[in-house]
Motif scaffolding. Sequence first.
Motif, short mmCIF file in Angstrom:
data_model
loop_
_atom_site.label_atom_id
_atom_site.label_comp_id
_atom_site.label_asym_id
_atom_site.label_seq_id
_atom_site.Cartn_x
_atom_site.Cartn_y
_atom_site.Cartn_z
N UNK A 192 4.96 0.70 -5.21
CA UNK A 192 5.08 2.09 -5.64
C UNK A 192 4.90 3.04 -4.46
N UNK A 193 3.87 2.78 -3.66
CA UNK A 193 3.63 3.65 -2.50
C UNK A 193 4.77 3.55 -1.48
N UNK A 194 5.33 2.37 -1.33
CA UNK A 194 6.45 2.19 -0.41
C UNK A 194 7.68 2.95 -0.93
N UNK A 195 7.93 2.84 -2.25
CA UNK A 195 9.07 3.54 -2.84
C UNK A 195 8.88 5.05 -2.78
N UNK A 196 7.66 5.50 -2.95
CA UNK A 196 7.39 6.94 -2.93
C UNK A 196 7.69 7.54 -1.55
N UNK A 197 7.57 6.71 -0.53
CA UNK A 197 7.88 7.17 0.83
C UNK A 197 9.37 7.04 1.16
N UNK A 198 10.16 6.57 0.17
CA UNK A 198 11.60 6.48 0.36
C UNK A 198 12.05 5.35 1.25
N UNK A 199 11.25 4.27 1.36
CA UNK A 199 11.58 3.17 2.26
C UNK A 199 12.41 2.07 1.60
#
Length: 742
Positions: A192-199
Motif C-alpha cells: 500500500x505504501x509503495x502504491x501510494x508513492x506511485x511506484x
Amino acid sequence: MQKLTKTVFWISVSALFLIPLYALIFDTALLAPFVTSKTVYFRILVEVAFIGWTFLVAVDPKYRIKFSATTIIVTVFAIIALVADLFGVQPLKSLLSNLDRMEGWILIIHLWAFYIASVGVLGSFPESRKIWHRLFNVSLAVAAIVSIYGLFQIWGWATYHQLSFRIDASFGNADYLAIYLLFHAFIAACMFFIAREGKLKFSSVLKWLYPLLAIIFVFDIYETGDRGVLLGVLIGAMASLIAFAIWGRNKSQKSRMWAGGMVVIILVGGIVFWSVRNTSIVKTNPLLGRFAQISLTNASDQGRLFIWPMALKGATAHPLLGWGQENFNYVFDSNYNPSMYGQEPWFDRAHNGFLDWLIAGGILGLLVYVSLYVFLIINIWKSSLGFSEKCAFTGLVVGLIVNAMFTFDVLANYVGLFMALAFFETDKKGREAPAIEQMVQPISSQSSAPQSPSVPKYVALSVYAVVFLVFMVYEFNWRPIIVASYGNAALDTCSYQYPRLDLFEKAFNVDTYVANQDVRENFHSCTDIIISNPSVATTTKQAFYNISVNQIQKEINDAPNDPRSYTDAGSFFDQIGRFSQAEPFLVKARELMPGKETISIELVLNYLYQGKVSQALPILSQLYQTSPDYGPVKPAYGIALLISKDALLASKVLSDDPRTLALARSYIFSGNAVRAITLIQDFIPQSGDPNTLLQRARVLYASGDVSGSIAVLRQIEGMYPQFKVQVDAAINQAEGSTTPKY
C-alpha cells in the motif's frame, strides 16, 4: 547454447513465481491431504528453481550470490539442523519427518535452496525490487482467493474441514491459515505504501485495493480463532505504528499523531475486551470465548503451561545440539507431568517456535534460529525502502515472533520468513546486476560477458540437471504421494465386505519412511473394523491381522523407545480381544512412561478383562494415591475391589459415586463382570483423537451399549467430516443394517 541458458533462466523464474500457489493446493485423495499436497508442491518447484540456478551459475558467474552475513546465517542454520538431526535420538525421522508434518531437515534444506535460488535468480534482474513486487502481488492474489474461500465457509457456501466455527479454507487447519494470512496482511500494508508513492503500475487502483485485502485478511484471521496469530497481528501493528510515531521525523506531525492514536485505540480495545470477557455475550460466542480464555494461569485450557517447562527441562539433557528435529515426543515422554491427563494424549511439538528449536538443535540451533529474525530486522532498516515500508515489514517480523511464542513453525510461516530474507538480500544497495536486455541477448553481444562454455560442458550440465531433478522428485516427492494415495484409497474400503488389502500392500511395498507410520496407523484401524465386521470372510480377516502384527513389529523396530508405539500396539490387540498379546506391549509402554495415567488405565483394563485383578490392584492403588482426580481412577479401583471381594474398601473409594457403585455391584453379582468393567470407559476423558474415540465406540458396542456407541460415532463424524463414509458404515453395522456394497 545461449538459448538454452535463457530457457533455464526463465524456467527458474517461473518456478519461483508458481511457489505462492502452494496455498491453493490440496488433494483429498491423499492421507494428510493438505500438508502432503502443499509440501510436495513446494519442494518440487524449489528443486526446479534451485537446479536451474546451479546450471546458470556453472555457465555464467553473474548468477553467483555474495556470501553476505544473511546468506551465511541461513546456511549455518541448515548445517546445524543437519548435524543435530544426525546425532539426535531418531535420525531418520529427524531428516524425513512424516506425512502429518512433512518437515524435518528435508524441509530445512528446501527452504535454504528456496532462499539461494531466489537471491541468485531474482537478484539478477537489473531492478530486482520490481520483480519482487510482482512476486508479492502474485502471492497476494493467491491469498485473496484463499481468503474468499474462508468467507465462503463463513457464509455456508463451502464446508469446514475441521471445527464448524473456525475457518480453515484451503489449509484444512485454522492455525495454519491464520499464520499464512498474517504474513500477507503485512505484505499488503507494505505494498500500500509503495502504491501510494506511485511506484507501481495501476497505483491509483492498488492503493485502495491493498488496504481492502489487509482488512479481509485480518477479518479471516479473527474467524480462524487463532489467539497467537491475532496477538501477533495486533502487537505487530502496534510495533509498526510506534516505530512510525517515534522515528518518523521526516513525516508530518499529523500522521505521527495518527499513528500514536491508533496504538491507543488498540490498547483501549484490548482493555475493554478483557474487562467484559466474562459476560454472556463473550462466553456464548465460540470465537470470542476462545480469545477470552487467553491466560497465563489457567492450565486446564493451556497445555503450553505444562509442555514449556518440560521443554526447558528436556533441553538440559542435550544442551548443545538438542534432540534432533521431530523428537520432542521423547522430551514429552521423559518429563511427562501427570497433571496433563486432561490435555491431548501426545505432544510432538512444544507449541513455541523458540523452544522447539532449543529442543531440535540445542543452544546452537536456537541461536541461529533467532539470528534469522535479527538479521531480517537489520536488513529491513539498512535497506533502501521507504520509511513507511520499513515500519510495515518490522511489524511483520514482530508478528511472526509473537506467533512463534505460542505455536510451532509450519510451511506457511517458513515460506514467508525465507521469502522476506531473500527479498532484503537482493534489495541491498550496491549489488551489481546485468540489465534485462543483456540477459536475453546473445552472450557474444556483451562486451564484458565471459566466454561461452563448450558444448560438452552444456551437455554435461543438462544431464546433471535432468538426472538430479528426476531423482529428487521421484525419491522425496513422488513416492510419498503414491503411498498417501494408496493408503487413502484403501482406507475408504475398510468398512466394505471386500476391503482392498492389495492397496495397502502396494503402499507398504513402496516402503518410504516418511509415510510408513501414517499408513501403519490407518491400517491397524482398518484391521479393527474388518475383524468386527461379520460380512468379511475369515481368510480376509486373517490376512489383515497377519500384516498388522508384522507392521506393529516394524514400527517398534523404527522407534524402540517410543511409548506411543507400544501403546498403539497394545490398544490394537485390546480392541480385537487379543488381551494376552496386548499385555506385554502395554507393560513396556508403562515402563517407558510410568507417569502417564492413560497408559496405566489401559493396562489396568487389559488386566481386568483377563481376570488378573491382583495385577491391576497395585497400579490402581498407586493411581488412587497420586492422581485421584483423574476420571477413571476411582471407578476402576472401586470395580476392581468389588471383583476381588473387597466391598468395604470399594464402598469407601466410590462413596461419592453411589450410582456407579450400585451398577457395578449389580453387574458383578449377576456374573457380568465385563459389563461392570466397561463402566470405567465412561469416566475416561474423551480425547479429540479419532482413534481414541473409535476405541471408545467399540468398547461400548462390545458391552451392549449400542446407543452410546452410536453417539460417540456421531461425535467423530461431527469433528472429522472426512471420515463420514467410514463412520456411516460403522453406524449402519451397529444398528444392524446391511454392510455397504463395495
